[in-house]
Design an enzyme around this catalytic site. Sequence first.
Site, short mmCIF file in Angstrom:
data_model
loop_
_atom_site.label_atom_id
_atom_site.label_comp_id
_atom_site.label_asym_id
_atom_site.label_seq_id
_atom_site.Cartn_x
_atom_site.Cartn_y
_atom_site.Cartn_z
N ASP A 246 14.98 -9.68 1.59
CA ASP A 246 15.67 -8.54 0.96
C ASP A 246 14.77 -7.34 1.16
OD1 ASP A 246 17.22 -6.86 -0.80
OD2 ASP A 246 18.07 -8.69 -1.65
N HIS A 269 15.51 -6.05 4.25
CA HIS A 269 16.55 -5.02 4.21
C HIS A 269 15.92 -3.62 4.32
CE1 HIS A 269 19.60 -7.82 1.95
NE2 HIS A 269 19.26 -8.27 3.15
#
Length: 433
Positions: A246, A269
């Site tokens: 993430d 991310h």
Amino acid sequence: MKFSNTLTQAISLLSLGLAVEGSGINIQRDDACHPHRPFRPMPPSHPRVKTCHVENHGNGVDDSKNILQALHQCNNGGKVVFDEGKTYTIGTALDMTFLKNVDIEILGTIQFTNDTNYWQANAFKQIYQNATTFFQLGGEDVNVYGGGTIDGNGQVWYDLYAQNPLILRPILMGIIGLKGGTIGPLKLRYSPQWYHFVANSSDVLFDGLDISGFSTSKNTAKNTDGWDLYRSNNIVIQNSVINNGDDCVSFKPNSTEILVQNLHCNGSHGISVGSLGQYLGEVDIVKNVLVYNISMFNASDGARIKVWPGVSSAMSIDLQGGGGLGSVSNITYDTMYIENVDYAIEVTQCYGQSNLTLCNEYPSNMTISDIHFNNFHGTTSKKYEPLVGSIVCSSPNVCSDIYATNIDVESPEGTNEFACTNVDKSTLAIDCV
Ligand SMILES: *[C@@H]1O[C@H](CO)[C@@H](O)[C@H](O)[C@H]1NC(C)=O
Ligand SMILES: *[C@@H]1O[C@H](CO)[C@@H](O)[C@H](O)[C@H]1NC(C)=O
Ligand SMILES: *[C@@H]1O[C@H](CO)[C@@H](O)[C@H](O)[C@H]1NC(C)=O
Ligand SMILES: *[C@@H]1O[C@H](CO)[C@@H](O)[C@H](O)[C@H]1NC(C)=O
Ligand SMILES: *[C@@H]1O[C@H](CO)[C@@H](O)[C@H](O)[C@H]1NC(C)=O
Ligand SMILES: *[C@@H]1O[C@H](CO)[C@@H](O)[C@H](O)[C@H]1NC(C)=O
Ligand SMILES: *[C@@H]1O[C@H](CO)[C@@H](O)[C@H](O)[C@H]1NC(C)=O
Ligand SMILES: *[C@@H]1O[C@H](CO)[C@@H](O)[C@H](O)[C@H]1NC(C)=O
Ligand SMILES: *[C@@H]1O[C@H](CO)[C@@H](O)[C@H](O)[C@H]1NC(C)=O
Ligand SMILES: *[C@@H]1O[C@H](CO)[C@@H](O)[C@H](O)[C@H]1NC(C)=O
């Protein structure tokens, strides 16, 4: 005065041949910041003059009592050592917010128990986004280093989360209310959720973190952000390697004066501002952020800014919100290498809203201004080809002074287009379509 006293003491310790290495004497915290300096000088560490070794039981028996005992004994001017070659088990939620002028040297391994019932009932509730932490470490002038391992034993959590997305998975490192400190070098493994939650903290340097932990079952390790900063000021994150799933680093509400430099991020991310503006009636501020020299591999984004529109909506059970107030300003991303990244740059003021007509009808209450993207190079993934990036504002009135210069990014087929909406293109040296 304090400064020269401390320095004199440090020099006398050195001349006695006592170890002061890593004790974070004065200036060293700032001197460790390269090539950029923190937004504000960091306060000095006082010398450490006593050492406590933590005893361990072995065989997975909870060592929490020994840990607390050593911390109390060596607090106020000492060093607590977790010995090399030993594994320490933590099965109790430890409140370590009383720390002051203390070093924690982790040479061995610390592992959290996988008693998911205990931790769901007892981990520290940090309120924001239902975050909970295994421990909370705070206070004043605390350095945690040594190169040892902190292991969250996350597999059982990855599997449980796949059955129920509302379970509360503890965050590995809860840095709560820390004023002055250095964290790292350390190895962080298998966090059940985010690796760091840094809240109510200031003047903290994270240096030399090695983060990794993948699931061995079919259930992937989700939401394993490297760092989430919240209500924190003058923080530096640098010289670290992050293999996660993430955000590599995320600036949540009220992150100000933040320097992030020299990171190698893989599988993430990206380096993200937000999401912000999720909660009606709240004011979120992110300002004065410098992100320098990042290598970003196998990620959904390189540089990312995500804020919610001015209307509430529900994308899914755990993704709903919008309408919050605030601003994102003076954010610089300088020097980023990307490889197999879906979007090199992604700015959205329509986060969590799939209906763009609706987003434009209700422009975000979160303004975005004074944003700089400089010196990007590398290759994206095929995912959005021919696009390599996207800058979507909900209205030109709430987005201003966004600059992009020297963006040398291509898709695998050699295209370099950006989707640009409601944004002044004259300051963007990119190919807007
Ligand atoms: C931070 O400080 C505020 C104000 O004292 C407090 O309400 C909050 O619980 C603290 N912790 C977090 C994680 O925000
Ligand atoms: C927090 O937990 C409550 C109760 O389980 C849930 O309704 C809510 O969606 C959660 N919020 C977030 C941001 O996960
Ligand atoms: C919990 O951890 C122990 C010790 O690390 C391990 O033996 C056991 O298999 C784990 N249990 C589960 C359910 O993962
Ligand atoms: C950029 O970061 C890498 C580590 O990811 C480091 O090796 C390199 O020296 C840094 N470059 C500069 C100019 O600081
Ligand atoms: C980098 O991320 C990819 C995709 O998530 C993963 O397959 C790979 O193992 C990671 N590399 C390392 C060194 O962890
Ligand atoms: C963030 O800062 C703003 C402006 O000072 C304040 O109104 C807001 O309550 C703060 N939010 C949090 C979560 O602390
Ligand atoms: C904006 O950020 C830069 C670093 O990128 C910093 O040098 C400058 O002082 C900041 N501006 C303000 C007004 O704080
Ligand atoms: C990116 O992912 C690929 C495929 O999983 C992997 O081979 C490569 O090592 C990863 N890159 C890095 C820097 O880990
Ligand atoms: C999107 O929002 C507009 C404006 O409110 C509305 O007219 C339209 O029906 C919406 N589209 C969808 C697919 O919901
Ligand atoms: C928030 O945005 C909505 C939609 O753009 C607007 O109607 C509302 O007046 C804004 N609220 C505030 C307090 O600015």
